[in-house]
Design an enzyme around this catalytic site. Structure first.
Site, PDB file in Angstrom:
ATOM      1  N   ARG A   1       0.464  -8.322  -4.766  1.00 49.80           N
ATOM      2  CA  ARG A   1      -0.779  -7.518  -5.411  1.00 49.80           C
ATOM      3  C   ARG A   1      -0.660  -8.067  -6.749  1.00 49.80           C
ATOM      4  NH1 ARG A   1      -2.754  -3.511  -7.676  1.00 49.80           N
ATOM      5  NH2 ARG A   1      -4.267  -2.217  -7.017  1.00 49.80           N
TER       6      ARG A   1
ATOM      7  N   ARG B   1     -12.904  -2.710 -10.089  1.00 48.58           N
ATOM      8  CA  ARG B   1     -13.237  -1.510  -9.097  1.00 48.58           C
ATOM      9  C   ARG B   1     -14.480  -0.986  -9.123  1.00 48.58           C
ATOM     10  NH1 ARG B   1      -8.974   1.545  -7.477  1.00 48.58           N
ATOM     11  NH2 ARG B   1      -7.575   0.823  -9.156  1.00 48.58           N
TER      12      ARG B   1
ATOM     13  N   LYS C   1      -7.646   1.781   7.043  1.00 46.75           N
ATOM     14  CA  LYS C   1      -6.753   1.474   5.834  1.00 46.75           C
ATOM     15  C   LYS C   1      -5.200   1.221   6.357  1.00 46.75           C
ATOM     16  CE  LYS C   1      -6.277   2.686   1.124  1.00 46.75           C
ATOM     17  NZ  LYS C   1      -5.013   2.474   1.127  1.00 46.75           N
TER      18      LYS C   1
HETATM   19  P1  ATP Z   1      -5.730   0.264  -5.803  1.00 49.23           P
HETATM   20  O1  ATP Z   1      -5.609  -0.900  -5.003  1.00 49.23           O
HETATM   21  O2  ATP Z   1      -7.232   0.894  -5.385  1.00 49.23           O
HETATM   22  O3  ATP Z   1      -5.536   0.282  -7.047  1.00 49.23           O
HETATM   23  P2  ATP Z   1      -3.598   1.202  -4.314  1.00 49.23           P
HETATM   24  O4  ATP Z   1      -2.773   0.144  -4.587  1.00 49.23           O
HETATM   25  O5  ATP Z   1      -2.893   2.655  -5.011  1.00 49.23           O
HETATM   26  O6  ATP Z   1      -5.039   1.358  -5.058  1.00 49.23           O
HETATM   27  P3  ATP Z   1      -4.894   2.369  -2.347  1.00 49.23           P
HETATM   28  O7  ATP Z   1      -5.624   3.272  -3.240  1.00 49.23           O
HETATM   29  O8  ATP Z   1      -4.178   3.110  -1.227  1.00 49.23           O
HETATM   30  O9  ATP Z   1      -3.981   1.433  -2.957  1.00 49.23           O
HETATM   31  O10 ATP Z   1      -6.123   1.274  -1.711  1.00 49.23           O
HETATM   32  C1  ATP Z   1      -6.365   0.134  -1.904  1.00 49.23           C
HETATM   33  C2  ATP Z   1      -5.280  -0.825  -1.202  1.00 49.23           C
HETATM   34  O11 ATP Z   1      -5.465  -0.514   0.154  1.00 49.23           O
HETATM   35  C3  ATP Z   1      -5.343  -2.279  -1.136  1.00 49.23           C
HETATM   36  O12 ATP Z   1      -5.082  -2.859  -2.425  1.00 49.23           O
HETATM   37  C4  ATP Z   1      -4.740  -2.900   0.174  1.00 49.23           C
HETATM   38  O13 ATP Z   1      -3.495  -3.256  -0.388  1.00 49.23           O
HETATM   39  C5  ATP Z   1      -4.872  -1.579   1.191  1.00 49.23           C
HETATM   40  N1  ATP Z   1      -5.681  -1.970   2.200  1.00 49.23           N
HETATM   41  C6  ATP Z   1      -5.267  -1.416   3.506  1.00 49.23           C
HETATM   42  N2  ATP Z   1      -6.121  -1.729   4.427  1.00 49.23           N
HETATM   43  C7  ATP Z   1      -7.143  -2.221   3.830  1.00 49.23           C
HETATM   44  C8  ATP Z   1      -8.493  -2.790   4.261  1.00 49.23           C
HETATM   45  N3  ATP Z   1      -8.747  -2.860   5.550  1.00 49.23           N
HETATM   46  N4  ATP Z   1      -9.438  -3.505   3.352  1.00 49.23           N
HETATM   47  C9  ATP Z   1      -8.945  -3.381   1.945  1.00 49.23           C
HETATM   48  N5  ATP Z   1      -7.675  -3.083   1.484  1.00 49.23           N
HETATM   49  C10 ATP Z   1      -6.943  -2.426   2.442  1.00 49.23           C
END
Ligand code: ATP
Length: 572
Positions: free
Chosen positions: A271, A414, A251
């Site tokens: 995003r 989600r 991640k």
């Molecule tokens: P969310 O997107 O779940 O609302 P967020 O934007 O706060 O939450 P995180 O909770 O940290 O982000 O996790 C999702 C984000 O992680 C994705 O939107 C993407 O930008 C990022 N990401 C990084 N590596 C990956 C991966 N290997 N696969 C999918 N997403 C990834």
């Protein structure tokens, strides 16, 4: 022909209701009266936008211009308008009140239909260059001259970008279905089309022309998809119990990009689905070289430090999200994009294919220096998953993403197709994203910054309400305090947001605009916060602290109250 007065009357009714079912019925009645050529614009109107975000057409006329237009329409002076606004706390209410008084003396107003008002709003939004501000005031004044007081209330709120009817996207989709089928049976296919095009106006229009259009709706280049989102679990064991054998990816902590290509044309979306192509010429050039005519894929962008041969931090990577000095930034902070999903390839919609198949295509297609597959491994036991998680943390990454090998791409949802496991502050806890709805004055050592903390809310899609979840008093540097105070002063309001459920009252209310990421120790039951409340008890974050401002997220994408409730149960 839909009169704007009828639309405004429905908006007025909606504002006085809070139940989703009731709102759905009110909207469905309006949709029944709406023609094929009107529905697209009406839907945008209800969403409070003039076009989908990736078109880059912003409303957001400055308050001062609206004040001037109200003054010249109502015959009151600017100072009088300002005084009324100070009392009412809402410029839409002020326009309504002052036009109500003018009504007795006004000689003539002509009825406006929805399309006329929409076109005028569009002209106000797109006029730019020298003299454009005068043009905008003139056009708004003309609109207000023809408006009834109630119409004026909604016109003014709309041009300021503050319509906020409290009607969420799901309610609009339900209402379109109810208007045509008498029930919600069409909601799912409408929602699918919306999730893969991010354009509810277009979906509604195509549906009105022929409902079959929606069943055949396909992913297409330059119509960005709503991003798939991840659920969260707290341990490797829970993940394996849920998914069994799964794909485990690193991640990365950068920013998400959705890349579209057709021939030589390339567009990149954030995003939030804003077009960001011009910011990343290095990525554009790399996408152009991929051997595919039509292509949509997603990845996480990180800046690479060529001297030290490692990735820059999130904060440094964020230097690339800028409007000026793009060339220098691309040399100083060259991007690598870790491709984690592919959604469309040469005429084939891949969103319905299994993740394992999409992954195989990614590995074949992306082999370059800039575009590379995210690191991934198929894992069957909690022990192996934990090893990969620990390795990712030791390499300075955020954690891992576990992916269901059989799942299709869940646009805009989600789901447990993706599960995130993150580490922060030395513990395997997660962070949440909330919207700032108020702030506090500084006391003691904070007094000089006049800033003492933030009041944060989550969103409850069941009732369309914002609900408070934390009062953050720490995590701010001195610079951040100054910056936050400045940003928030600009959006101060006299009253709380209309759809806020609250018991705590901050020193100042602000428009719900800025999303912040918040770390915390755990989630507790609270009698002062309204998040997911039942029997007067809500949930709250314990020891909340600011991590960062999330300007890549809209307020529609903040953590839901339901997620907080789930996290509360998970921690036990
Ligand atoms: P969310 O997107 O779940 O609302 P967020 O934007 O706060 O939450 P995180 O909770 O940290 O982000 O996790 C999702 C984000 O992680 C994705 O939107 C993407 O930008 C990022 N990401 C990084 N590596 C990956 C991966 N290997 N696969 C999918 N997403 C990834």
């Amino acid at each position: 022909m839909l009169l704007f007065a009828d639309v405004a009357a429905v908006f007025d009714k909606l504002e006085q209701r809070s139940g989703r079912l009731e709102m759905t019925d009110i909207l469905a009645e309006l949709f029944k009266k709406t023609g094929n050529e009107e529905i697209e614009k009406l839907v945008y109107f209800i969403q409070g936008i003039i076009a989908p975000p990736y078109e880059g057409i912003d409303l957001g006329l400055g308050e001062r211009f609206a004040v001037e237009a109200i003054a010249s329409t109502s015959g009151y002076t600017v100072a009088q308008v300002d005084r009324n606004y100070e009392k009412s706390g809402d410029l839409g209410d002020t326009a309504e009140a002052l036009l109500e008084k003018r009504k007795q003396t006004a000689l003539f107003t002509s009825e406006m239909d929805l399309l006329y008002v929409y076109d005028a709003m569009m002209r106000i939004s797109i006029s730019s260059g020298s003299g454009s501000q005068e043009q905008k005031i003139k056009q708004l004044t003309e609109l207000l001259n023809n408006a009834s007081p109630i119409e004026a209330r909604f016109i003014v709120r709309f041009v300021l970008g503050r319509l906020r009817l409290g009607v969420g996207d799901p309610t609009i989709l339900d209402a379109v279905s109810v208007a045509h089928a008498g029930d919600k049976s069409l909601r799912e296919s409408l929602e699918h089309a919306y999730n893969v095009s991010a354009d509810m106006g277009l979906v509604a229009k195509l549906f009105y022309i022929d409902p079959k259009n929606i069943e055949k709706f396909k992913v297409q280049p330059f119509k960005p998809l709503m991003p798939a989102l991840a659920e969260r679990l707290s341990t490797p064991k829970q993940i394996i119990e849920k998914l069994g054998k799964c794909g485990v990816e690193m991640k990365y902590d950068g920013f998400r990009l959705q890349c579209h290509k057709k021939g030589d044309q390339v567009e990149l979306y954030s995003r939030k689905l804003e077009k960001m192509t011009y910011m990343f010429p290095d990525v554009v050039a790399a996408v152009r070289k991929i051997k595919a005519n039509e292509l949509i894929f997603e990845g996480e962008a990180l800046a690479y430090n060529t001297k030290k041969k490692r990735y820059f931090s999130f904060q440094q990577t964020m230097h690339r999200r800028r409007k000026h000095g793009i060339e220098k930034a691309s040399t100083d902070f060259p991007l690598n994009l870790f491709v984690f999903d592919i959604l469309y390839l040469d005429g084939e919609d891949l969103t319905e294919r299994k993740y394992s198949e999409r992954r195989d295509i990614i590995k074949k297609l992306f082999k370059g220096k800039i575009l590379k597959p995210s690191k991934s491994k198929v894992v069957a036991t909690a022990k192996t998953l934990e090893k990969i998680f620990d390795k990712s943390i030791s390499e300075g990454l955020e954690g891992i993403m576990a992916k269901d090998l059989k799942a299709h791409y869940t646009a805009g949802k989600r789901k447990f197709a993706w599960i995130k496991l993150k580490k922060s502050y030395g513990k395997a806890v997660d962070t949440v994203d909330g919207v700032v709805i108020g702030y506090y004055r500084g006391h003691g050592s904070r007094a000089e910054f006049e800033f003492g903390g933030l009041l944060i809310a989550t969103y409850n899609p069941d009732n369309g309400k914002l609900e408070t979840v934390a009062k953050i008093g720490s995590g701010f540097s001195e610079d951040e305090m100054k910056q936050l105070k400045e940003m928030l002063d600009e959006i101060k309001t006299e009253k709380p947001p209309t759809n806020l459920d609250y018991r705590l009252v901050p020193d100042f209310w602000v428009e719900p605009k800025y999303v912040v990421e918040v770390a915390f120790d755990d989630i507790t039951i609270s009698s002062v916060h309204s998040c997911a409340q039942k029997n007067d008890k809500g949930f709250a974050l314990r020891f909340p602290r600011l991590v960062k401002l999330r300007d890549d997220k809209t307020i529609k994408e903040i953590t839901t109250s339901h997620e907080i409730e789930q996290m509360f149960h998970l921690q036990r």
